[in-house]
Design an enzyme around this catalytic site. Structure first.
Site, PDB file in Angstrom:
ATOM      1  N   ASP A  16      46.550  42.626  47.596  1.00 18.15           N
ATOM      2  CA  ASP A  16      46.881  43.042  48.868  1.00 18.15           C
ATOM      3  C   ASP A  16      45.352  43.625  49.759  1.00 18.15           C
ATOM      4  OD1 ASP A  16      48.129  43.555  51.449  1.00 18.15           O
ATOM      5  OD2 ASP A  16      48.528  46.279  50.384  1.00 18.15           O
ATOM      6  N   SER A  42      50.692  51.831  48.840  1.00 16.74           N
ATOM      7  CA  SER A  42      51.387  51.076  47.262  1.00 16.74           C
ATOM      8  C   SER A  42      51.208  51.899  46.292  1.00 16.74           C
ATOM      9  CB  SER A  42      50.520  49.935  47.400  1.00 16.74           C
ATOM     10  OG  SER A  42      49.118  49.941  47.830  1.00 16.74           O
ATOM     11  N   HIS A  85      42.317  40.415  52.840  1.00 15.91           N
ATOM     12  CA  HIS A  85      43.169  39.147  53.826  1.00 15.91           C
ATOM     13  C   HIS A  85      42.554  37.772  54.158  1.00 15.91           C
ATOM     14  CE1 HIS A  85      45.703  42.012  52.919  1.00 15.91           C
ATOM     15  NE2 HIS A  85      46.809  41.822  53.050  1.00 15.91           N
ATOM     16  N   SER A  96      36.467  43.492  43.942  1.00 15.57           N
ATOM     17  CA  SER A  96      37.520  43.278  43.299  1.00 15.57           C
ATOM     18  C   SER A  96      37.060  42.219  42.486  1.00 15.57           C
ATOM     19  CB  SER A  96      38.952  42.316  43.958  1.00 15.57           C
ATOM     20  OG  SER A  96      39.573  41.452  43.533  1.00 15.57           O
ATOM     21  N   PHE A 156      49.845  50.978  54.620  1.00 11.31           N
ATOM     22  CA  PHE A 156      50.695  49.321  54.969  1.00 11.31           C
ATOM     23  C   PHE A 156      51.368  48.662  54.752  1.00 11.31           C
ATOM     24  CE2 PHE A 156      45.850  49.954  56.809  1.00 11.31           C
ATOM     25  CZ  PHE A 156      45.843  49.807  57.326  1.00 11.31           C
ATOM     26  N   ASP A 167      40.147  48.875  43.976  1.00 13.46           N
ATOM     27  CA  ASP A 167      39.506  48.792  45.757  1.00 13.46           C
ATOM     28  C   ASP A 167      38.045  48.980  45.567  1.00 13.46           C
ATOM     29  OD1 ASP A 167      39.398  49.165  48.292  1.00 13.46           O
ATOM     30  OD2 ASP A 167      41.152  49.327  48.798  1.00 13.46           O
ATOM     31  N   ARG A 182      40.085  34.437  46.423  1.00 12.20           N
ATOM     32  CA  ARG A 182      39.592  34.030  45.482  1.00 12.20           C
ATOM     33  C   ARG A 182      39.938  35.352  44.125  1.00 12.20           C
ATOM     34  NH1 ARG A 182      33.715  37.537  47.148  1.00 12.20           N
ATOM     35  NH2 ARG A 182      35.897  38.648  48.011  1.00 12.20           N
ATOM     36  N   ASP A 201      51.683  40.462  52.383  1.00 13.96           N
ATOM     37  CA  ASP A 201      51.627  40.150  54.060  1.00 13.96           C
ATOM     38  C   ASP A 201      51.497  38.543  53.721  1.00 13.96           C
ATOM     39  OD1 ASP A 201      51.465  42.733  55.164  1.00 13.96           O
ATOM     40  OD2 ASP A 201      48.972  42.946  53.379  1.00 13.96           O
ATOM     41  N   GLY A 226      37.044  49.373  52.599  1.00 16.87           N
ATOM     42  CA  GLY A 226      37.708  48.837  54.062  1.00 16.87           C
ATOM     43  C   GLY A 226      37.642  47.061  53.735  1.00 16.87           C
TER      44      GLY A 226
HETATM   45  N1  SAH Z   1      47.928  48.668  49.739  1.00 15.69           N
HETATM   46  C1  SAH Z   1      47.227  49.372  50.787  1.00 15.69           C
HETATM   47  C2  SAH Z   1      46.714  48.683  51.920  1.00 15.69           C
HETATM   48  C3  SAH Z   1      45.466  47.600  51.090  1.00 15.69           C
HETATM   49  S1  SAH Z   1      44.320  47.339  52.699  1.00 15.69           S
HETATM   50  C4  SAH Z   1      49.100  50.275  51.013  1.00 15.69           C
HETATM   51  O1  SAH Z   1      49.792  50.076  50.940  1.00 15.69           O
HETATM   52  O2  SAH Z   1      48.663  50.509  51.909  1.00 15.69           O
HETATM   53  C5  SAH Z   1      43.234  46.509  52.406  1.00 15.69           C
HETATM   54  C6  SAH Z   1      42.567  46.929  50.716  1.00 15.69           C
HETATM   55  O3  SAH Z   1      41.954  46.607  49.888  1.00 15.69           O
HETATM   56  C7  SAH Z   1      41.283  48.119  51.820  1.00 15.69           C
HETATM   57  O4  SAH Z   1      41.077  49.556  51.283  1.00 15.69           O
HETATM   58  C8  SAH Z   1      39.321  47.287  51.242  1.00 15.69           C
HETATM   59  O5  SAH Z   1      39.172  48.425  50.320  1.00 15.69           O
HETATM   60  C9  SAH Z   1      40.101  46.718  49.725  1.00 15.69           C
HETATM   61  N2  SAH Z   1      39.879  45.806  49.678  1.00 15.69           N
HETATM   62  C10 SAH Z   1      39.202  44.225  50.651  1.00 15.69           C
HETATM   63  N3  SAH Z   1      38.031  43.464  50.044  1.00 15.69           N
HETATM   64  C11 SAH Z   1      38.333  44.209  48.795  1.00 15.69           C
HETATM   65  C12 SAH Z   1      36.948  43.375  47.455  1.00 15.69           C
HETATM   66  N4  SAH Z   1      36.443  42.786  47.766  1.00 15.69           N
HETATM   67  N5  SAH Z   1      36.871  44.300  46.683  1.00 15.69           N
HETATM   68  C13 SAH Z   1      37.889  45.775  46.664  1.00 15.69           C
HETATM   69  N6  SAH Z   1      38.528  45.823  47.659  1.00 15.69           N
HETATM   70  C14 SAH Z   1      38.584  45.384  48.155  1.00 15.69           C
HETATM   71 MG    MG Z   2      49.412  44.379  53.044  1.00 18.52          MG
END
Ligand code: SAH
Ligand code: MG
Length: 219
Positions: free
Chosen positions: A150, A61, A153, A133, A26, A80, A160, A179, A84
């Site tokens: 990213d 990214s 969301h 995270s 994305f 990550d 956090r 976003d 998801g």
């Molecule tokens: N930057 C990516 C898109 C990221 S989508 C691109 O360029 O396509 C959001 C990502 O955040 C997902 O893969 C999801 O697994 C991760 N994510 C969501 N919450 C998270 C958390 N608490 N800790 C680690 N990763 C997380």
């Molecule tokens: Mg994004």
């Protein structure tokens, strides 16, 4: 605000651009190039410090950021849990069923991420950090030249991430947030809210805006 291309002063290699555009994920090309430019800028602003992204998914990214890291001999930490976000789960808007591990029944984007980074030829400059995270953020102390947010969301995860990670941006370093939609009709609020928080805190100031990508500098 400056044009991100001007801040860049560097051109991403055509091969890496092609790889980034072909990767799943994305990140529209203009925003990806702005991210690359911001990473090059951050590397000039802060000596030695690494880059870190929260939310790698399949590595799209990470190619833009990793290209800048590789060029300068820096490292990108790509964080990550690869399970998801809420919006990537079955039944939600951004679900891709082939990313579910049939054995665990859970999403797993790590194999795709590894392949993407390997095929792009930037594995030596991109270190995957596989975990939640806040768990990693609670013990992370290394100052960052650039932090890219990213990840989740939703309101709770976005705020956090803001609270835990933004103090790690080195003075003069950059904070990039994806976003960010000032108009609620265009998308969810939390990334926009943390962008506003960063400005209102007085610790960050605007550098550039490209599509939904905002780049700020630590004052
Ligand atoms: N930057 C990516 C898109 C990221 S989508 C691109 O360029 O396509 C959001 C990502 O955040 C997902 O893969 C999801 O697994 C991760 N994510 C969501 N919450 C998270 C958390 N608490 N800790 C680690 N990763 C997380
Ligand atoms: Mg994004």
């Amino acid at each position: 605000m400056t044009d991100p291309a001007e801040v860049a002063g560097a051109t991403m290699s055509p091969a890496l651009r092609t790889a980034a555009e072909a990767a799943r994920g994305f990140m529209p090309p203009d925003e990806g190039l702005a991210l690359y430019a911001a990473a090059c800028d951050a590397i000039e602003r802060v000596a030695q410090a690494p880059l870190l992204e929260i939310g790698s998914y399949c590595g799209k990214s990470a190619i833009y950021l990793g290209a800048a890291a590789q060029r300068a001999g820096r490292v990108l930490f790509a964080l990550d849990h690869h399970r998801g976000s809420e919006e990537n789960q079955a039944g939600w808007e951004w679900h891709e069923p082939d990313l579910v591990d049939p054995e665990t029944g859970r999403m797993d984007t790590l194999p795709n991420f590894r392949r993407t980074v390997f095929n792009a030829g930037i594995e030596a400059s991109v270190v995957a950090v596989v975990g939640d995270s806040p768990t990693v953020g609670a013990v992370w102390t290394t100052p960052l030249a650039l932090l890219f947010i990213d990840g989740g969301h939703g309101s709770e995860p976005a705020h956090r991430d803001y609270e835990i990670w933004t103090p790690r941006v080195a003075p003069g370093g950059l904070l990039a947030i994806h976003d960010v939609f000032p108009d609620p009709a265009d998308g969810g609020r939390p990334p926009y809210e943390i962008y506003c928080r960063a400005l209102e805190s007085g610790a960050f100031a605007d550098v550039s805006a490209t599509g939904s990508l905002r780049v700020l500098e630590r004052c």
